[in-house]
Design an enzyme around this catalytic site. Structure first.
Site, PDB file in Angstrom:
ATOM      1  N   GLU A 123      -5.782  80.703  92.248  1.00 38.94           N
ATOM      2  CA  GLU A 123      -5.386  79.394  91.744  1.00 38.94           C
ATOM      3  C   GLU A 123      -4.047  79.449  91.016  1.00 38.94           C
ATOM      4  O   GLU A 123      -3.883  78.903  89.932  1.00 38.94           O
ATOM      5  CB  GLU A 123      -6.487  78.820  90.840  1.00 38.94           C
ATOM      6  CG  GLU A 123      -7.799  78.656  91.574  1.00 38.94           C
ATOM      7  CD  GLU A 123      -8.888  77.957  90.781  1.00 38.94           C
ATOM      8  OE1 GLU A 123      -8.895  78.092  89.553  1.00 38.94           O
ATOM      9  OE2 GLU A 123      -9.725  77.289  91.411  1.00 38.94           O
TER      10      GLU A 123
ATOM     11  N   ASP B 273     -17.910  77.476  93.909  1.00 37.13           N
ATOM     12  CA  ASP B 273     -17.476  77.239  92.528  1.00 37.13           C
ATOM     13  C   ASP B 273     -18.493  76.415  91.746  1.00 37.13           C
ATOM     14  O   ASP B 273     -18.259  75.235  91.503  1.00 37.13           O
ATOM     15  CB  ASP B 273     -16.117  76.509  92.556  1.00 37.13           C
ATOM     16  CG  ASP B 273     -15.428  76.542  91.210  1.00 37.13           C
ATOM     17  OD1 ASP B 273     -15.900  77.266  90.329  1.00 37.13           O
ATOM     18  OD2 ASP B 273     -14.409  75.846  91.057  1.00 37.13           O
TER      19      ASP B 273
ATOM     20  N   GLU C 198     -19.351  71.919  84.169  1.00 35.33           N
ATOM     21  CA  GLU C 198     -18.168  71.386  84.863  1.00 35.33           C
ATOM     22  C   GLU C 198     -18.531  70.477  86.046  1.00 35.33           C
ATOM     23  O   GLU C 198     -18.045  69.347  86.134  1.00 35.33           O
ATOM     24  CB  GLU C 198     -17.295  72.542  85.347  1.00 35.33           C
ATOM     25  CG  GLU C 198     -16.108  72.060  86.160  1.00 35.33           C
ATOM     26  CD  GLU C 198     -15.231  73.195  86.677  1.00 35.33           C
ATOM     27  OE1 GLU C 198     -15.478  74.364  86.315  1.00 35.33           O
ATOM     28  OE2 GLU C 198     -14.299  72.909  87.441  1.00 35.33           O
TER      29      GLU C 198
END
Ligand code: GCU
Length: 865
Positions: free
Chosen positions: A326, A405, A433
């Site tokens: 990332e 993820d 998240e």
């Protein structure tokens, strides 16, 4: 009709805070205040988590035949874990029994019932003779014989863990005799915090950092010490305060000293500090012209910084590294392998006994979505399999539980079975998240348990993931767990009091992954909220239903959380998954959906698992329904094992999930008076918010796939809202019509908003419903950048008033736009309506926040729409 005017700001000063305020709530609040003033429960704000040591109810106290009379410490210094253990036992017994016990040296101990605390060697030298050869590092021996208690650790930390275990027993009213050894399942039981030096927290939902502010470590570390206490009570032995997306200046001299202060505060609790480092630091901080891991100047730079770190923090646990992921720098930039990168640090920390947690979260975020066989889920095995055996023995590869993820459902990452010569740790995410960001409650341990208990069938033999992580399958000495927690300065630590059950569950599973998720939840409930049976039953139900419920209204059958992956990972946006390089693809077309991960026709991902598991996932008949879209690309009308089609399952699950969510807040309301007021109110507020937002999710996902596939809902619900009046049909002054993006996040794809943004709007409609009592729900959008104001009137009489201030009340920012993050609703219960009544809503924009309305639903009791 009811017409008294309710103003939110008035409620702030009252005991009753929530999104929905019936007039009757005033009466109920009055009652509660009287109730609380009778001393029924002390005010609580959550700061002590499960370590409250509340007095036991009288009936339970009767079970305590005799209680200790003194605490004896066999070996301790003032700041050692044993000394903390002694003070903790003192505090606990004071709270639970109201008894103040002295802490004595062995020489001062008289006859009586003692709590004896010491390491095994100290115990056998100065107190007794204990033969517990199976006591492992960090493990403890606990013996309770009526009031006489021995807590013996293999090391000092173990003594502290034993003390917390003893306190947990009695805090739950368990006074039975016991004698046992408890050892941790794995040596690494760490937490990762994703705090930035400027005090923000990546994926944190509970206020700013307790560690950092304005580029450096905060002066007052009281909260860090309180946090270390909570962690120690679970057996957590390491903490990384700094984001994996690391700022190189974490290694400045000033920050090394600050980190030293953090370590000093946590050391007495046995929590070791670890540091997250940026791979390019030699260049960006050190001024070198390279960060090539094989360059001698780079090696020397790291050795020197490591030396400075260990000088200040001699017991530093080691480093965590996010490299080539990332946008983070890494060894691949110089055509070096990830193992070259990891070993650079492994060599640097080796002389000091440190370890390197090297993250396996490496993938190409610019993947080509037009390539059928491209697959982010393959990345970890593709990157790491050939490096097996090349990592030094103090490197641990830290692997997220699933291949993508932290989605609402993923299969276990195949990497766990592919690098037998490498130590591994499992990364779990406590911060929610992709699971509602603590504005929704999801109790996650049942999901973690499915992952941990999964049998990989390595070499066709039983090989559960927990045994792989514990090092038993491949004979690794190192291994364990990393939990991404992201606590903030909010006194609830995570923003939602109920979400603390996830931190509790994480720590307890890292100690012993065989434990049952519901048992852990109930331990936590007793310690956090007391012994009332209704409290226990209610929170158990909400907790155990919360993950399947959330999965139902967000992403089914292994399609992942259908959130906005290009923005804030919170509300619905199914289209955002596809046609971009991030690789969280669903491959949804007008006829089909799902990733083909088979070997025969797809990305080959199923083949990354050991043969028995690979065969199961390769074949659609043997793939469980809940992962069918993860592994297979199927028509919407594909029949599931349940007998439903995929599309009908989507519709039903979303309606069921949102309907079940509506039951949480009323169930919680039944606990009024059984839980202290502040925590009661704060949880109620969030459960009510969740109820509204689950409907946003339901409608967005159902409408999206309904439009895409053109397949009607057999039950005729999707796109039909018989109880709603769309805002765009109101007669409008100052409001204009607007679309939203994604379109399906507004009812009928249209909302109204004030233009210009700082304007005032008025929307009027006549209620054409049979006279009666209704709950009136108003769908609106709450964006960040201001606090728009709304007031609703029925026949010109003020009915209800509220602000668009969820960013304050839920503690995190959602969105600057009208979308699935900002869409929300308020409900005004129990409104008496006569056919022909006139409803008027006035919206006043504020700052950058427009006043925006979506619909009004006039709901008979029991109807969800
Ligand atoms: C997720 C998350 C990022 C985080 C990353 C990681 O992608 O959204 O914020 O940095 O995981 O684990 O490194």
């Amino acid at each position: 009709m009811r017409a008294s005017k309710l103003v939110y700001s008035d409620f702030r000063s009252m005991c009753c805070i929530g999104l929905d305020f019936p007039d009757g709530a005033i009466l109920r609040c009055g009652f509660d205040r009287r109730f609380w003033s009778s001393g029924a429960a002390a005010a609580e704000n959550g700061i002590d988590g499960w370590l409250r040591y509340a007095p036991l109810p009288a009936d339970l106290l009767q079970g305590a035949a005799s209680t200790p009379t003194a605490i004896v410490v066999l070996n301790s210094t003032d700041s050692s874990p044993i000394s903390i253990a002694a003070r903790e036992v003192q505090k606990g017994l004071q709270g639970i029994f109201g008894k103040n016990l002295d802490i004595l040296q062995p020489s001062a101990a008289r006859n009586g019932s003692h709590v004896v605390l010491g390491t095994l060697s100290a115990y056998n030298t100065g107190w007794g003779n204990l033969n517990v050869s199976n006591l492992a590092p960090d493990g403890y021996f606990l013996s309770v014989r009526r009031g006489s208690v021995s807590i013996v650790g293999r090391n000092e930390r173990g003594v502290l863990y034993g003390a917390f275990a003893y306190l947990s027993r009695i805090a739950q009213g368990n006074f039975g005799d016991a004698q046992f050894v408890s050892n941790p399942d794995a040596p690494i039981r760490w937490v990762n915090e994703w705090d930035n030096l400027d005090g923000t927290i990546e994926r944190g939902y509970a206020g700013p950092s307790i560690f950092f502010s304005e580029g450096t470590v905060v002066k007052n570390l009281t909260r860090v010490s309180q946090y270390a206490r909570l962690l120690a009570s679970l057996g957590i032995n390491g903490l990384i305060p700094h984001n994996v997306n690391a700022n190189p200046s974490i290694l400045s001299d000033e920050n090394i000293d600050g980190l030293g202060r953090i370590a000093d505060v946590m050391r007495p609790y046995g929590v070791q500090l670890g540091i997250s480092i940026n791979f390019a630091s030699p260049k960006s901080l050190g001024g070198l012209n390279t960060f090539d891991p094989l360059d001698p100047a780079v090696i020397e730079w790291w050795n020197n910084r490591t030396k400075a770190l260990y000088k200040r923090v001699p017991d530093l646990g080691g480093f965590i590294v996010k490299a080539n992921s990332e946008g983070q720098p890494g060894p691949l930039t110089y055509n070096r392998t990830l193992a070259d990168g990891a070993n650079l640090f492994a060599r640097a920390v080796k002389p000091y006994g440190g370890i390197i947690m090297f993250r396996a979260f490496v993938y190409d975020r610019f993947a080509d979505w037009t390539v059928w066989k491209a697959d982010r889920a393959n990345a970890a095995v593709d990157f790491f399999k050939d490096l097996d055996g090349k990592f030094l023995d103090n490197v641990v590869v830290q692997i997220k539980y699933g291949p993508i993820d932290f989605q609402v459902r993923e299969p276990v990452s195949p990497l766990f079975a592919n690098i037998p010569k490498t130590a591994v740790a499992m990364e779990l995410q406590v911060t929610q998240e992709y699971l509602g960001q603590q504005s929704h409650f999801v109790y996650i341990p049942p999901m973690w348990k499915e992952i941990l208990d999964f049998d990989m069938r390595v070499n066709n033999k039983s090989s559960t993931v927990r045994d792989i992580v514990g090092g038993r399958v491949f004979g690794q000495k190192l291994g364990g767990y990393a939990g991404v927690v992201n606590v903030g300065t909010n006194t609830s630590w995570l923003g939602h009091h109920l979400s603390m059950s996830n931190l509790y569950g994480y720590g307890r599973l890292a100690w012993n992954p065989k434990q049952d998720a519901q048992d852990l939840l109930q331990e936590w409930i007793r310690l956090t909220f007391g012994f009332d049976k209704t409290v226990l039953d209610t929170i158990t139900r909400i907790g155990m239903e919360s993950w399947p419920t959330y999965e139902n209204y967000t992403g089914n059958l292994g399609i992942q959380t259908l959130t906005d992956i290009l923005y804030t990972h919170y509300g619905p946006n199914p289209a955002s998954q596809d046609n971009n390089g991030w690789g969280q693809w669903t491959r949804a077309t007008t006829t089909h959906i799902g990733m083909d991960r088979t070997v025969k026709n797809g990305t080959g991902n199923a083949g990354q698992y050991p043969p028995e598991v690979a065969t199961m996932y390769e074949n659609i008949e043997t793939t469980p329904d809940n992962l069918i879209l993860w592994f297979h690309h199927v028509p919407y009308k594909q029949r599931l094992k349940s007998g439903k089609t995929v599309i009908q399952h989507f519709y039903d699950a979303h309606y069921d999930g949102a309907a079940n969510t509506q039951t949480f807040a009323p169930a919680w309301e039944n606990l009024r008076g059984k839980i202290d007021q502040q925590r009661f109110d704060e949880v109620l507020f969030r459960l009510r918010y969740q109820a509204g937002h689950s409907i946003v999710w339901r409608d967005a996902i159902c409408n999206f796939y309904h439009n895409l596939s053109g397949i009607p809902d057999e039950a005729g619900r999707v796109g039909k809202h018989p109880y709603r009046i769309e805002a765009e049909t109101f007669s409008l002054k100052g409001f204009t019509l607007t679309g939203v993006n994604p379109p399906e996040t507004a009812s009928n794809f249209t909302a109204i908003w004030t233009t210009p943004r700082n304007g005032t709007g008025e929307a009027v409609t006549t209620l054409d419903f049979a006279s009666g009592t209704y709950n009136i729900a108003i769908g609106y959008f709450d964006i960040i950048g201001g606090r728009a104001h709304y007031s609703a009137y029925l026949n010109a009489i003020p009915l209800y008033e509220w602000y668009g201030d969820l960013e304050d009340r839920l503690g995190h920012a959602f969105s600057e736009k009208l979308d699935g993050h900002s869409a929300t609703r308020v409900t005004i219960p129990g409104v008496q309506v006569k056919r022909g009544d006139v409803l008027r809503i006035v919206g006043v924009a504020n700052g950058n926040e427009t006043a925006a309305l979506d619909y009004v639903a006039v709901l008979p009791e029991g109807i969800v729409d």
